[in-house]
Motif scaffolding. Structure first.
Motif, PDB file in Angstrom:
ATOM      1  N   LEU A  92       7.562   3.064  -1.072  1.00 28.52           N
ATOM      2  CA  LEU A  92       7.134   4.074  -2.038  1.00 28.52           C
ATOM      3  C   LEU A  92       5.665   4.436  -1.816  1.00 28.52           C
ATOM      4  N   VAL A  93       4.816   3.429  -1.684  1.00 31.36           N
ATOM      5  CA  VAL A  93       3.383   3.661  -1.513  1.00 31.36           C
ATOM      6  C   VAL A  93       3.076   4.302  -0.157  1.00 31.36           C
ATOM      7  N   LEU A  94       3.661   3.755   0.907  1.00 28.02           N
ATOM      8  CA  LEU A  94       3.332   4.217   2.260  1.00 28.02           C
ATOM      9  C   LEU A  94       3.823   5.631   2.524  1.00 28.02           C
ATOM     10  N   TYR A  95       5.074   5.917   2.178  1.00 27.96           N
ATOM     11  CA  TYR A  95       5.571   7.282   2.377  1.00 27.96           C
ATOM     12  C   TYR A  95       4.832   8.268   1.473  1.00 27.96           C
ATOM     13  N   GLY A  96       4.400   7.794   0.298  1.00 23.26           N
ATOM     14  CA  GLY A  96       3.642   8.666  -0.594  1.00 23.26           C
ATOM     15  C   GLY A  96       2.309   9.102  -0.017  1.00 23.26           C
ATOM     16  N   LEU A  97       1.752   8.311   0.913  1.00 26.98           N
ATOM     17  CA  LEU A  97       0.481   8.671   1.542  1.00 26.98           C
ATOM     18  C   LEU A  97       0.603   9.912   2.431  1.00 26.98           C
ATOM     19  N   VAL A  98       1.765  10.085   3.047  1.00 20.93           N
ATOM     20  CA  VAL A  98       1.917  11.155   4.037  1.00 20.93           C
ATOM     21  C   VAL A  98       1.681  12.543   3.446  1.00 20.93           C
ATOM     22  N   PRO A  99       2.374  12.947   2.374  1.00 18.20           N
ATOM     23  CA  PRO A  99       2.113  14.288   1.846  1.00 18.20           C
ATOM     24  C   PRO A  99       0.701  14.445   1.291  1.00 18.20           C
ATOM     25  N   LEU A 100       0.097  13.356   0.805  1.00 16.26           N
ATOM     26  CA  LEU A 100      -1.274  13.444   0.293  1.00 16.26           C
ATOM     27  C   LEU A 100      -2.255  13.724   1.431  1.00 16.26           C
ATOM     28  N   VAL A 101      -2.134  12.989   2.520  1.00 17.28           N
ATOM     29  CA  VAL A 101      -3.026  13.197   3.664  1.00 17.28           C
ATOM     30  C   VAL A 101      -2.763  14.542   4.326  1.00 17.28           C
ATOM     31  N   TRP A 102      -1.493  14.968   4.345  1.00 17.76           N
ATOM     32  CA  TRP A 102      -1.131  16.228   5.000  1.00 17.76           C
ATOM     33  C   TRP A 102      -1.733  17.441   4.303  1.00 17.76           C
ATOM     34  N   LEU A 103      -2.186  17.257   3.072  1.00 15.35           N
ATOM     35  CA  LEU A 103      -2.834  18.370   2.369  1.00 15.35           C
ATOM     36  C   LEU A 103      -4.076  18.842   3.113  1.00 15.35           C
ATOM     37  N   ALA A 104      -4.708  17.922   3.868  1.00 17.15           N
ATOM     38  CA  ALA A 104      -5.901  18.273   4.641  1.00 17.15           C
ATOM     39  C   ALA A 104      -5.549  18.790   6.031  1.00 17.15           C
ATOM     40  N   GLY A 105      -4.271  18.827   6.355  1.00 20.87           N
ATOM     41  CA  GLY A 105      -3.831  19.297   7.665  1.00 20.87           C
ATOM     42  C   GLY A 105      -2.993  18.246   8.365  1.00 20.87           C
ATOM     43  N   PRO A 106      -2.253  18.644   9.396  1.00 21.46           N
ATOM     44  CA  PRO A 106      -1.391  17.701  10.124  1.00 21.46           C
ATOM     45  C   PRO A 106      -2.168  16.509  10.684  1.00 21.46           C
ATOM     46  N   GLN A 107      -1.644  15.332  10.443  1.00 19.29           N
ATOM     47  CA  GLN A 107      -2.253  14.090  10.931  1.00 19.29           C
ATOM     48  C   GLN A 107      -1.141  13.238  11.532  1.00 19.29           C
ATOM     49  N   VAL A 108      -0.747  13.584  12.748  1.00 18.33           N
ATOM     50  CA  VAL A 108       0.376  12.911  13.377  1.00 18.33           C
ATOM     51  C   VAL A 108       0.112  11.415  13.553  1.00 18.33           C
ATOM     52  N   LEU A 110      -1.083   9.389  11.552  1.00 20.34           N
ATOM     53  CA  LEU A 110      -0.701   8.636  10.359  1.00 20.34           C
ATOM     54  C   LEU A 110       0.762   8.222  10.422  1.00 20.34           C
ATOM     55  N   LEU A 111       1.608   9.074  10.981  1.00 22.35           N
ATOM     56  CA  LEU A 111       3.022   8.737  11.091  1.00 22.35           C
ATOM     57  C   LEU A 111       3.224   7.524  11.993  1.00 22.35           C
ATOM     58  N   PHE A 112       2.377   7.384  13.017  1.00 24.39           N
ATOM     59  CA  PHE A 112       2.479   6.240  13.915  1.00 24.39           C
ATOM     60  C   PHE A 112       2.001   4.945  13.258  1.00 24.39           C
ATOM     61  N   VAL A 113       1.344   5.061  12.103  1.00 22.51           N
ATOM     62  CA  VAL A 113       0.943   3.888  11.315  1.00 22.51           C
ATOM     63  C   VAL A 113       1.968   3.601  10.221  1.00 22.51           C
ATOM     64  N   VAL A 114       2.302   4.659   9.473  1.00 22.77           N
ATOM     65  CA  VAL A 114       3.169   4.501   8.304  1.00 22.77           C
ATOM     66  C   VAL A 114       4.613   4.186   8.700  1.00 22.77           C
ATOM     67  N   LEU A 115       5.161   4.933   9.652  1.00 21.25           N
ATOM     68  CA  LEU A 115       6.590   4.793   9.949  1.00 21.25           C
ATOM     69  C   LEU A 115       6.956   3.405  10.483  1.00 21.25           C
ATOM     70  N   PRO A 116       6.174   2.816  11.405  1.00 23.74           N
ATOM     71  CA  PRO A 116       6.532   1.460  11.848  1.00 23.74           C
ATOM     72  C   PRO A 116       6.520   0.433  10.716  1.00 23.74           C
ATOM     73  N   ILE A 117       5.535   0.511   9.818  1.00 22.77           N
ATOM     74  CA  ILE A 117       5.487  -0.442   8.703  1.00 22.77           C
ATOM     75  C   ILE A 117       6.687  -0.225   7.785  1.00 22.77           C
ATOM     76  N   CYS A 118       7.001   1.039   7.529  1.00 22.32           N
ATOM     77  CA  CYS A 118       8.147   1.332   6.660  1.00 22.32           C
ATOM     78  C   CYS A 118       9.464   0.907   7.309  1.00 22.32           C
ATOM     79  N   GLU A 119       9.571   1.068   8.610  1.00 20.77           N
ATOM     80  CA  GLU A 119      10.785   0.629   9.291  1.00 20.77           C
ATOM     81  C   GLU A 119      10.911  -0.891   9.258  1.00 20.77           C
ATOM     82  N   ALA A 120       9.780  -1.592   9.370  1.00 22.11           N
ATOM     83  CA  ALA A 120       9.814  -3.053   9.278  1.00 22.11           C
ATOM     84  C   ALA A 120      10.268  -3.484   7.885  1.00 22.11           C
ATOM     85  N   ALA A 121       9.701  -2.840   6.855  1.00 27.99           N
ATOM     86  CA  ALA A 121      10.124  -3.144   5.487  1.00 27.99           C
ATOM     87  C   ALA A 121      11.589  -2.767   5.285  1.00 27.99           C
ATOM     88  N   GLY A 122      11.997  -1.660   5.914  1.00 26.45           N
ATOM     89  CA  GLY A 122      13.376  -1.230   5.797  1.00 26.45           C
ATOM     90  C   GLY A 122      14.345  -2.201   6.452  1.00 26.45           C
TER      91      GLY A 122
END
Length: 424
Positions: A92-108, A110-122
């Motif tokens: 919930l927290v990690l995926y929630g960061l993506v749309p917040l950061v994306w407000l400042a523009g694409p930050q690919v 971040l996906l390489f940080v968030v997605l691996p952690i979320c997949e591990a938790a998943g």
């Protein structure tokens, strides 16, 4: 759980605990389908590269495999429900960061940080969720429960990509990821409202604390000593290598080769998910009538034909139908193998056996995703799909020469004497 002879059990949908778990996970699955579509679209939108999509899939997959090594140890050591809630809140927290950061523009990056952690938790969540079914229903209803869960997940996945495509087209893929983040709050709430059954006396066994790797290897040894589970692990390792990047290639095919939009991709994945529903509803009667071996081998053979056909298809409707066939058979094969593991594995080893199974056969997945997407960019989707489809057919043919062909789950005996006998 032993019931008096002749006792009439209520249907699963009237079981309050199972029903709450069922609803919560279905809502979460609907949210997951948003990320399933939105994350590749975010990368494709920002970079235009299917190879970059495959690299992200590979990095996330590698994190999932590593987490799988320790996920089973955690599930067998600690309360499964609590682990699932913690995994939901982390995502919930990690995926929630993506749309917040994306407000400042694409930050690919971040996906390489968030997605691996979320997949591990998943991965930890999935191992716990699979083992939790044993603590939700009677043993003879495990296949039925898995079928119902997977059918409902798929029903949610029909609506999810359709809505995700609309949201992505109107508000951008980052907004779709925000919906996924919110879904984990619903899942955690549903899990908080239920209690799992205590472990039955016949399944209880002392689990001495050892180093995590030693405990993981205990599950791996059990897995390797069972002829059918060992064969399934080897065959599925090859199958996963060939298909792990399938979604990325499919999205690229629809958008690049067929000129589809984000909404088109959502429609294809949403309608194709009807195949998963069909597979989940068909698996129990198919296994009863044809046996495990015929059902599993036949499902993977048809998967191979469908993958090859997708590469040759030149229209969106044809791709949608073939993807539905692929997902139907993938659902049948997956539920069969998952149910077999649940039925024949002692409860105190179930988490470690599940994680050993997944981490082993997913180990080649990240490399497969990189290879598949790179080849699609260089040689085209048609050539890659034909090769991958032929490989899947060879996996099914290989099953004919292993104990899988004659397999059918017998009533579980002690770990030392358990066998998998002739299908009924």
């Amino acid at each position: 759980m032993i019931r008096p002879s002749g006792a009439v059990r209520p249907p699963l949908w009237r079981d309050r605990t199972f029903g709450t778990y069922w609803i919560a996970q279905s809502l979460s699955a609907a949210g997951d389908s948003f990320a399933y579509l939105a994350v590749p679209l975010l990368v494709l939108q920002a970079t235009g590269s299917v190879a970059r999509m495959g690299l992200l899939t590979a990095v996330a997959g590698a994190a999932s495999v590593v987490a799988g090594i320790f996920g089973g140890v955690l599930v067998d050591r600690y309360d499964r429900r609590t682990l699932m809630i913690v995994a939901d809140l982390a995502r919930l927290v990690l995926y929630g960061l993506v749309p917040l950061v994306w407000l400042a523009g694409p930050q690919v990056w971040l996906l390489f940080v968030v997605l691996p952690i979320c997949e591990a938790a998943g991965m930890v969540f999935q191992v716990a969720a699979v083992t939790a079914v044993r603590n939700l229903v009677d043993r003879d209803r495990i296949t039925e429960a898995n079928g119902r869960l997977q059918a409902t997940y798929a029903a949610a996945a029909v609506i999810g990509p359709l809505l995700a495509g609309v949201v992505s087209a109107r508000f951008g893929p980052a907004a779709a990821i925000a919906v996924n983040a919110a879904s984990f709050a619903l899942s955690a709430t549903g899990l908080w409202l239920i209690r799992l059954r205590p472990v039955q006396a016949e399944d209880a066994a002392p689990v001495p604390r050892q180093r995590p790797l030693v405990e993981f290897l205990a599950g791996a040894r059990f897995l390797w000593r069972q002829p059918v589970l060992r064969a399934l692990t080897v065959l599925l390792s090859v199958f996963i290598f060939l298909t792990y990047g399938f979604t990325d290639v499919l999205i690229y095919h629809v958008t690049h080769d067929l000129g589809g939009t984000d909404g088109t991709v959502g429609a294809v994945l949403g309608l194709a998910a009807l195949g998963t529903i069909a597979g989940a509803l068909l698996v129990a009667p198919l296994r009863r009538r044809r046996g495990f071996g015929v059902t599993w081998i036949g499902a993977h053979a048809i998967c191979g034909l469908a993958v090859a056909g997708i590469g040759l298809a030149t229209t969106v409707p044809a791709v949608t139908v073939l993807t539905a066939v692929y997902l139907c058979c993938l659902s049948v094969g997956g539920i069969c193998s998952m149910s077999l593991r649940q039925e024949i594995t002692p409860d105190h080893l179930l988490g470690r056996v599940t994680s050993a199974f997944w981490s082993t056969h997913y180990a080649l997945g990240p490399a497969g995703a990189v290879a598949l997407t790179w080849a699609a960019a260089r040689y085209g989707v048609a050539a890659v799909a034909l090769v991958a489809g032929a490989g899947c057919l060879l996996v099914a043919v290989g099953g004919l020469f292993t104990p899988v062909r004659r397999a059918g789950a017998e009533p579980r005996r002690s770990p030392a004497t358990i066998t998998v006998g002739q299908a009924g």
